[in-house]
Motif scaffolding. Structure first.
Motif, PDB file in Angstrom:
ATOM      1  N   CYS A  72     -28.515 -40.374  24.430  1.00 45.49           N
ATOM      2  CA  CYS A  72     -29.338 -41.555  24.183  1.00 45.49           C
ATOM      3  C   CYS A  72     -30.823 -41.276  24.455  1.00 45.49           C
ATOM      4  O   CYS A  72     -31.653 -41.376  23.573  1.00 45.49           O
ATOM      5  N   CYS A 101     -33.221 -48.197  34.734  1.00 43.35           N
ATOM      6  CA  CYS A 101     -32.351 -47.723  33.653  1.00 43.35           C
ATOM      7  C   CYS A 101     -31.112 -48.584  33.502  1.00 43.35           C
ATOM      8  O   CYS A 101     -30.431 -48.512  32.486  1.00 43.35           O
ATOM      9  N   ALA A 127     -32.409 -51.740  31.385  1.00 45.27           N
ATOM     10  CA  ALA A 127     -32.821 -51.364  30.026  1.00 45.27           C
ATOM     11  C   ALA A 127     -31.655 -50.857  29.197  1.00 45.27           C
ATOM     12  O   ALA A 127     -31.819 -50.543  28.029  1.00 45.27           O
ATOM     13  N   TYR A 164     -25.796 -50.362  27.061  1.00 48.32           N
ATOM     14  CA  TYR A 164     -24.366 -50.052  27.203  1.00 48.32           C
ATOM     15  C   TYR A 164     -23.756 -50.537  28.521  1.00 48.32           C
ATOM     16  O   TYR A 164     -22.692 -50.068  28.922  1.00 48.32           O
TER      17      TYR A 164
HETATM   18  S1  SF4 Z   1     -29.089 -45.685  31.025  1.00 48.94           S
HETATM   19 FE1  SF4 Z   1     -28.393 -46.466  29.041  1.00 48.94          FE
HETATM   20  S2  SF4 Z   1     -30.296 -46.754  27.851  1.00 48.94           S
HETATM   21 FE2  SF4 Z   1     -30.803 -45.424  29.597  1.00 48.94          FE
HETATM   22  S3  SF4 Z   1     -30.572 -43.335  28.802  1.00 48.94           S
HETATM   23 FE3  SF4 Z   1     -28.626 -43.914  29.774  1.00 48.94          FE
HETATM   24  S4  SF4 Z   1     -27.400 -44.718  28.071  1.00 48.94           S
HETATM   25 FE4  SF4 Z   1     -29.516 -44.724  27.386  1.00 48.94          FE
END
Ligand code: SF4
Ligand SMILES: Cc1cc2nc3c(=O)[nH]c(=O)nc-3n(C[C@H](O)[C@H](O)[C@H](O)COP(=O)(O)OP(=O)(O)OC[C@H]3O[C@@H](n4cnc5c(N)ncnc54)[C@H](O)[C@@H]3O)c2cc1C
Ligand code: SF4
Lengths: 459, 359
Positions: B19, B56, B59, B62
């Motif tokens: 991601c 994180c 934001a 998922y």
């Molecule tokens: S926490 Fe969620 S949005 Fe952030 S990098 Fe990981 S998968 Fe992606």
């Protein structure tokens, strides 16, 4: 409470409209179909927006002129573009970036693996959900009412005005009669029945990359009442994604970047298209359609050991086997046919000395149909890896036709108090094709226009 | 270390690696994206780079109810706490205290009792003021080992950490870089300068960063105050008590105020924060430890305030008891995080140096 403006949807376009209208003093309500954890539609899955700039701007380097931006757009839409609206979106994008920052959106340098976009696309820190969170905070501070779990079911049109709208909330149908309405409820891709009516039954096998809430209920309701439409229901942005992705909301992590280093076969273990036609960012969108045209709407990517580390990792680990036949069995492909296809491909490969993973290297097959015109290296080194591919729909293009003030029309007259923004009117600008980051540009630019116009009307 | 915790964090890290949307938040993500597969050591290092700002999480597209069920702050916090337990020396001591507020409270009470006993038994051997309660030599006899033991213990732990994470060679510039980011709490700015998401869902504030700075600098000032007192005592033959304008008090009063105030603030933030985004079951241990640290600062200040009154002996015993408990528990409580964090930042600086040299 009486509202001046009701906004249908809770994604980027809706929020830009809500903030703009509330800043002009309007009393605004957002009706969002999704529950709070899923608020923000497809916008929560985005990562960047494409922005014109005459010099370094925020995270963006160098410059990106209106002419170059338009040129990039025309290349992907094959000319099926409303030039006037496209120029409006492009020109306005430059002032959007500081506007977004002032309302809490934060940017970050182009993500690792996306350096090619560092000049043209501004990346949101934390991605689209970070952006959506910031906008909800800003909107609520401005006094905007937000109602989650509130799908709108019907807008009542009387001559050239919307007189009321119905939505369901907490198990009952409720009615609002705002002065003005802004539709920002996205496309209809999550309604696979509708997709199937347009595409045929194959569409039932498509995966939906984004929100399950964009079912086109309001779009259908308005089109039925004669509101002017744009585009046709078969047009959509679809890419090839990992076949194991969830039916909805798999988002960015399900993309696969390995096709250029692979061969792709259908369920009969036959190749069907040039895997090395162009660099992947320029080709991933056509593979959605290519896979959709194969039996059972599924494809299989085969690579060997030497290619595993050439592309961005994806969310599901590849299927792995020490022999091609073993891989075929694991993937449900006919082993002898896969062997034959790979042998034939390997025999058609030539000198691979010029192989270069990030450039068109001209390392091609000879005498093979279809050919592989770049990155063609024999598939020989165990272990062998495979991924299944399915069609992942990003969004549909059929939508509401709007003018440069984002207003909807019926016959040749404007609907006095109805505006539309975002994916639901993107077809007004893009007839086909898609340019990375343009969806958020359209939503931001036209969301702000719709918010401004509706507030002026309501005041 | 517990494989289920490592495995869950690894599962999530693999999703993040596909991601990358959070790349700009903190130093976890650039380090994470440098890997394709994650060893246990990699996960331990990533976990110790995370400071649980929760940016994180809020934001992430998922998080539950999504089936990917991302909660990286918690997954990393679990591995982090587990690593502190696994590397602690003597092994097992951290398991007793780390997540157990009651045990910390108990240790503190035992600290009080010990000091009380010492005061009674060896007590006033004719000294003045503080030393009328507990002779200077007795204080030294108690506190020198209480100070050296944790240092030795932490040193063993950090060595274990460095080995497990295969951090490579140890170089001075990397250590300097680590201290630099810790001093500024660079990572607590959230990558955009708006701070953390700690106490109010997705709202960014600087509260935690400032409160933590107050605690850290308050603690360092108090420490400097004690050190300066020791130097005055031995090098200049100037025993306590010291006047208001003496070095120990000039350092100690602001230090004590910052430490007390910072701990109270941190406790309030922790009270408002969602426990589901922190290490499972670690809350009581963290609260008890923060309370103990704040109490060290507060009782020290109170001691200055009551000065020569009749309350002094009792208060001194309480203060020293708390200090004793605090020192002895350092390797086995949240206090250890500072050492691990500096080590993780040093290892990360080394990683960055090597990757720059390679490209
Ligand atoms: S926490 Fe969620 S949005 Fe952030 S990098 Fe990981 S998968 Fe992606
Ligand atoms: C995985 C993925 C990645 C993408 N990445 C990018 C990118 O990086 N850059 C980019 O520019 N574009 C990207 N796009 C496209 C982008 O998401 C859209 O162009 C953009 O988000 C559209 O914004 P919107 O506000 O119009 O729609 P949405 O954000 O989808 O919002 C529609 C809203 O309407 C609500 N809604 C639907 N029906 C109803 C109803 N009946 N009543 C009430 N509410 C309703 C939905 O719940 C939702 O909140 C991506 C799309 C996907 C799926
Ligand atoms: S919680 Fe904060 S520090 Fe930890 S990984 Fe997430 S963004 Fe980084």
């Amino acid at each position: 409470m009486n509202y001046d403006i009701a906004i249908i949807g809770g994604g980027n376009a809706a929020l830009c409209a809500a903030i703009t209208a509330a800043e002009k003093g309007a009393r605004v309500i957002i009706l969002e179909a999704a529950p709070k954890p899923y608020r923000g539609g497809n916008s929560r899955h985005t990562r960047n927006f494409r922005c014109m700039h005459s010099g370094p701007l925020g995270p963006l380097v160098d410059s990106y002129s209106e002419a170059e931006y338009l040129d990039d757009l025309l290349k992907v839409t094959d000319g099926r573009t409303d030039i006037g609206l496209a120029r409006l979106a492009i020109r306005t994008s430059e002032e959007c970036l500081p506007w977004m920052q002032e309302r809490g959106v934060r940017f970050q340098p182009s993500l690792s693996g996306t350096l090619s976009l560092a000049r043209t696309n501004a990346f949101f820190l934390g991605g689209g959900k970070g952006l959506v969170n910031a906008y909800y905070r800003t909107a609520e501070k401005l006094g905007v009412t937000v109602c989650y779990d509130a799908p709108v079911t019907h807008l009542e049109l009387d001559d050239d005005r919307i007189v009321f709208l119905d939505y369901t909330h907490e198990g009952e149908t409720r009615r609002l009669s705002p002065n003005a309405v802004i539709v920002a409820s996205g496309g209809f891709q999550a309604d696979t029945d509708w997709l199937a009516r347009a595409w045929g039954p194959a569409a039932k096998n498509f995966l939906i990359r984004g929100t399950p809430y964009n079912r086109g209920v309001v779009l259908a309701d308005l089109l039925e009442q004669g509101i002017e439409q744009v585009g046709d229901p078969t047009q959509c942005h679809a890419v090839a994604i990992d076949g194991r992705a969830p039916k909805f909301d798999g988002g960015i992590v399900t993309r696969l970047d390995c096709v250029p280093f692979s061969i792709v076969v259908n369920k009969h273990a036959e190749r069907f298209y040039d895997e090395g036609e162009d660099v992947w960012p320029k080709r991933y969108a056509i593979w959605g359609r290519l896979v959709a045209a194969q039996p059972d709407q599924v494809g299989y990517v085969i690579i060997d050991g030497k290619s595993l580390n050439l592309f961005m990792p994806s969310v599901f680990p590849p299927i792995k086997a020490d022999t091609l036949e073993g891989l075929a069995v694991e993937m449900g492909l006919p082993p002898d046919r896969l062997r034959a296809t790979v042998d034939q491909f390997n025999a058609a490969c030539g000198d691979t000395a010029a192989f270069h993973p990030s450039e068109l290297d001209g390392v091609t097959t000879t005498g093979l149909e279809p050919p592989k015109t770049n990155w063609a290296r024999p598939i020989v080194e165990p272990p062998f890896y495979g991924y299944s591919l399915r069609t992942g729909v990003t969004f549909t293009y059929l939508g509401l036709k709007v003018d440069e003030t984002a207003q909807c029309s019926i016959g040749n007259r404007p609907v006095g108090n109805l505006w539309a923004a975002g994916e639901t009117m993107a077809g007004s600008i893009l007839g086909q094709g898609y340019l990375a980051g343009f969806g958020m540009t359209i939503g931001t630019v036209f969301g702000r226009i719709a918010g401004r116009e509706a507030a002026d009307y309501a005041n | 270390m517990q494989t289920d915790l490592l495995q869950e964090a690894r599962r999530q890290a693999e999703i993040c690696n596909a991601c990358r949307y959070c790349e700009g938040y903190c130093s976890v993500f650039p380090a994470l994206h440098a890997h394709r597969a994650f060893t246990d050591g990699d996960m331990t290092q990533l976990a110790n780079l995370c400071h649980n700002c929760r940016g994180c999480y809020h934001a992430c597209q998922y998080t539950a109810p999504h089936e990917f069920d991302l909660n990286l702050p918690q997954a990393l916090a679990n591995v982090r706490h587990d690593s502190w337990e696994a590397f602690a020396f003597p092994t097992g001591a951290a398991r007793a205290f780390q997540k157990n507020g009651l045990m910390i409270a108990l240790a503190t009470v035992i600290g009080f009792a010990l000091l009380l006993w010492a005061a009674r038994a060896i007590g006033s051997m004719g000294g003045e003021d503080f030393y009328a309660v507990l002779s200077h030599n007795a204080m030294v006899a108690i506190f020198v080992p209480a100070f050296l033991f944790p240092l030795a213990s932490v040193a063993v732990s950090l060595r274990r950490y460095w080995r497990e994470t295969q951090a490579g060679d140890l170089r001075l510039p990397d250590i300097v870089a680590a201290f630099g980011s810790a001093a500024r709490m660079r990572n607590l700015s959230g990558g955009h300068g708006d701070g953390c998401n700690f106490e109010d869902e997705d709202r960014f504030t600087h509260a935690r960063r400032i409160a933590h700075q107050a605690v850290m600098y308050g603690f360092l000032l108090c420490f400097a105050s004690t050190t300066s007192g020791t130097v005055l005592h031995y090098a200049f033959d100037m025993p306590a008590p010291y006047g208001l304008l003496s070095l120990p008090k000039l350092l100690g009063i602001p230090g004590g105020v910052l430490l007390t105030f910072g701990c109270v603030w941190l406790l309030d933030l922790k009270r408002r924060a969602d426990p589901a985004l922190g290490a499972t079951g670690a809350r009581s241990g963290e609260i008890a430890f923060t309370a103990l640290l704040g109490f060290v600062g507060f009782s020290g200040l109170a001691l200055y305030a009551v000065g020569q009154t009749g309350m002094m002996p009792a208060l001194l015993v309480i203060h020293l008891g708390a200090v004793l408990a605090f020192f002895l528990l350092t390797p086995f409580t949240k206090m250890a995080h500072g050492f691990y964090r500096l080590t993780a930042l040093t290892a990360d600086a080394a990683r960055i140096r090597r990757s720059k040299a390679a490209s």
